[in-house]
Design an enzyme around this catalytic site. Structure first.
Site, PDB file in Angstrom:
ATOM      1  N   HIS A  96     -86.550  -9.162 -53.458  1.00 38.38           N
ATOM      2  CA  HIS A  96     -85.285  -8.987 -52.715  1.00 38.38           C
ATOM      3  C   HIS A  96     -85.289  -9.814 -51.427  1.00 38.38           C
ATOM      4  O   HIS A  96     -84.589  -9.476 -50.474  1.00 38.38           O
ATOM      5  CB  HIS A  96     -85.031  -7.517 -52.369  1.00 38.38           C
ATOM      6  CG  HIS A  96     -85.010  -6.596 -53.545  1.00 38.38           C
ATOM      7  ND1 HIS A  96     -83.861  -6.257 -54.207  1.00 38.38           N
ATOM      8  CD2 HIS A  96     -86.021  -5.953 -54.190  1.00 38.38           C
ATOM      9  CE1 HIS A  96     -84.142  -5.430 -55.197  1.00 38.38           C
ATOM     10  NE2 HIS A  96     -85.456  -5.240 -55.223  1.00 38.38           N
ATOM     11  N   SER A 155     -80.458 -36.064 -40.876  1.00 42.64           N
ATOM     12  CA  SER A 155     -79.233 -35.834 -40.126  1.00 42.64           C
ATOM     13  C   SER A 155     -78.791 -37.098 -39.420  1.00 42.64           C
ATOM     14  O   SER A 155     -79.614 -37.875 -38.934  1.00 42.64           O
ATOM     15  CB  SER A 155     -79.443 -34.724 -39.093  1.00 42.64           C
ATOM     16  OG  SER A 155     -78.307 -34.579 -38.266  1.00 42.64           O
ATOM     17  N   LYS A 205     -84.893 -34.496 -37.899  1.00 39.90           N
ATOM     18  CA  LYS A 205     -84.610 -33.506 -38.938  1.00 39.90           C
ATOM     19  C   LYS A 205     -84.878 -34.119 -40.315  1.00 39.90           C
ATOM     20  O   LYS A 205     -84.461 -35.237 -40.611  1.00 39.90           O
ATOM     21  CB  LYS A 205     -83.155 -33.051 -38.856  1.00 39.90           C
ATOM     22  CG  LYS A 205     -82.824 -31.832 -39.700  1.00 39.90           C
ATOM     23  CD  LYS A 205     -81.409 -31.344 -39.369  1.00 39.90           C
ATOM     24  CE  LYS A 205     -81.108 -30.010 -40.034  1.00 39.90           C
ATOM     25  NZ  LYS A 205     -81.003 -30.154 -41.498  1.00 39.90           N
ATOM     26  N   GLU A 213     -82.272 -30.181 -53.361  1.00 37.34           N
ATOM     27  CA  GLU A 213     -80.810 -30.149 -53.246  1.00 37.34           C
ATOM     28  C   GLU A 213     -80.141 -30.946 -54.371  1.00 37.34           C
ATOM     29  O   GLU A 213     -79.114 -30.528 -54.912  1.00 37.34           O
ATOM     30  CB  GLU A 213     -80.388 -30.689 -51.881  1.00 37.34           C
ATOM     31  CG  GLU A 213     -80.746 -29.765 -50.728  1.00 37.34           C
ATOM     32  CD  GLU A 213     -80.516 -30.386 -49.354  1.00 37.34           C
ATOM     33  OE1 GLU A 213     -80.612 -29.659 -48.362  1.00 37.34           O
ATOM     34  OE2 GLU A 213     -80.233 -31.602 -49.286  1.00 37.34           O
TER      35      GLU A 213
END
Length: 468
Positions: free
Chosen positions: A187, A317, A323, A330
């Site tokens: 969970h 980015s 970053k 993805e």
């Protein structure tokens, strides 16, 4: 053929009359009508389907020549034309949109006409696209046969090797990280410890099962409709034609192909393509879970879990310096979305057969081959550009496991569920550790505590219960 008034065109004829065709094109009238009628997507039929059709036409010509259906010289000329097309870069000669007449007749005739032109030029006499190139065949059995062969070829040569590559990468990480303890999570909440190796072993097994699932569908995909001709009865084809041609295709391709036992089922439905797509969907879903876990574990690095580092492939980015994003997972998520969408369309198409034909084969072929190609490329990228170069932050993993309140699960056989629950809530409220609270309450000796809270032992699962 007749020269037209405009030098860049010639006039061809079919049963509907005259058609102007680009002068340099190898195709003839029916292809030109299809090009003009189906200005739909701008996407052409998958090259593997065209290649498979050429292989079928070559094998069919050999069989027809052997059986006396066409003269041997014509059969040989058709074979040479197919070889020329298979060896050359003539994809521009197959311009028909993938969204076309449902039986694939337009693409079948496109291939017939191009072969006809080349064979006629070679032989010095007319080789007819229907009477000779398409002899003993119908679009209704030939086109789905080519699709089946294309799917089998793509699965064997690209998808299975890519999945096997990923499986090998995951097994390497399973071994490398067999001793790296981390917090389990259910969970998305703290659970009892596992090892990072166990998690990656689970991923590997999921991929292995996916390979099994896809391979299990191939026996049915390898059942070819060829020989049923128009409606499944085999009208206009010699009884020996299909088995002879399928044997030749098996030898040419190195695949275990066989003629369908029931041509009415093979042409009226396309269940084996639906089944193969379903297996691809299951594989995509498994891969999505792996990619999702990799994103979670590599999140941060400061404000997330920060348990793994994935290879830094590109700046993440345009505005935030330094970053780096999990770009391969993805990409995989997006591929999975497309595969699931493709499967939905294939399922709808598979349910749309009527009587002796399913007219949705072109879109089924388009979507299934796209799914196979996407999964092949994305899986290889996940293996080579993500999994193999990933680095475990062992100290972070261990610290997270040590802080988990779920460690009290191992204390239940010693002090009971309620006492263990109280210890966990107290530790959480005070920001202390489970060990500290156990010592404060004096419920167990230090030696008992160390034994009970041995994280590596917990990952082994089974422990002996205390004697009462």
């Amino acid at each position: 053929m007749e020269p037209s008034a405009a030098s860049e065109f010639r006039v061809e004829h079919d049963s509907l009359g005259q058609v102007r065709v680009p002068a340099a094109a190898l195709w003839q009238a029916q292809t030109q009508r299809a090009v003009e009628n189906f200005e739909i997507s701008g996407e052409r039929v998958h090259p593997e389907v065209i290649r498979s059709l050429l292989l079928v036409k070559r094998a069919a010509a050999q069989s027809n020549g052997q059986l006396g259906v066409v003269p041997a010289s014509v059969a040989d000329a058709i074979g040479r034309a197919c070889d020329q097309l298979l060896q050359g870069d003539l994809q521009q000669e197959f311009p028909v949109d993938v969204f076309q007449t449902g039986s694939g007749t337009s693409t079948n005739m496109n291939v017939n006409e191009v072969i006809s032109t080349l064979a006629s030029n070679d032989l010095g006499e007319r080789v007819h696209p229907n009477d000779h190139v398409n002899a003993s065949q119908s679009s209704n059995d030939v086109f789905p046969t080519a699709v089946h062969i294309a799917v089998l070829t793509r699965v064997e040569r690209t998808l299975i090797p890519s999945l096997q590559n990923l499986l090998n990468s995951l097994r390497l990480k399973e071994t490398e990280w067999a001793g790296v303890v981390k917090a389990g999570r259910t969970h998305l909440m703290d659970a009892v410890p596992v090892t990072l190796g166990q998690e990656f072993g689970g991923y590997a097994t999921a991929v292995s099962l996916g390979i099994d699932r896809i391979q299990a569908t191939q026996q049915r995909v390898s059942s070819l409709p060829l020989g049923g001709t128009a409606v499944g009865t085999g009208l206009n084809a010699p009884p020996e034609f299909a088995s002879l041609t399928v044997d030749k295709l098996s030898q040419d391709l190195g695949l275990s192909l066989h003629e369908a036992t029931d041509h009415f089922e093979a042409q009226g439905g396309q269940d084996s393509l639906v089944e193969c797509s379903g297996a691809c969907r299951v594989v995509a879903i498994s891969l999505n879970k792996i990619a999702s876990d990799l994103r979670w574990m590599s999140s941060g690095p400061a404000a997330g879990l920060g348990e793994l580092s994935l290879p830094a492939l590109q700046p993440g980015s345009s505005i935030m310096p330094a970053k780096v994003n999990p770009v391969i997972p993805e990409v995989l998520h997006q591929v999975v979305a497309q595969v699931i969408g493709n499967d939905a369309a294939i399922g709808f198409a598979g349910a749309s057969g009527n009587f002796e034909l399913n007219v949705m084969v072109p879109v089924m072929a388009r979507n299934l081959l796209e799914s196979i190609d996407l999964l092949s490329s994305a899986t290889l990228a996940l293996s080579e550009k993500c999994v193999r170069g990933s680095v475990a932050h062992e100290s972070v993993l261990l610290a997270n496991a040590e802080r988990s309140s779920a460690l009290v699960t191992a204390l239940v056989p010693l002090i009971g569920y309620e006492a263990a629950s109280r210890i966990a809530h107290t530790a959480q409220a005070k920001g202390s550790s489970i060990r500290e609270e156990l010592l404060d309450e004096g419920l167990l000796t230090p030696k008992q505590i160390e034994s009970a809270l041995d994280l590596m032992e917990m990952t082994k699962g089974r422990s002996e219960l205390p004697n009462h």
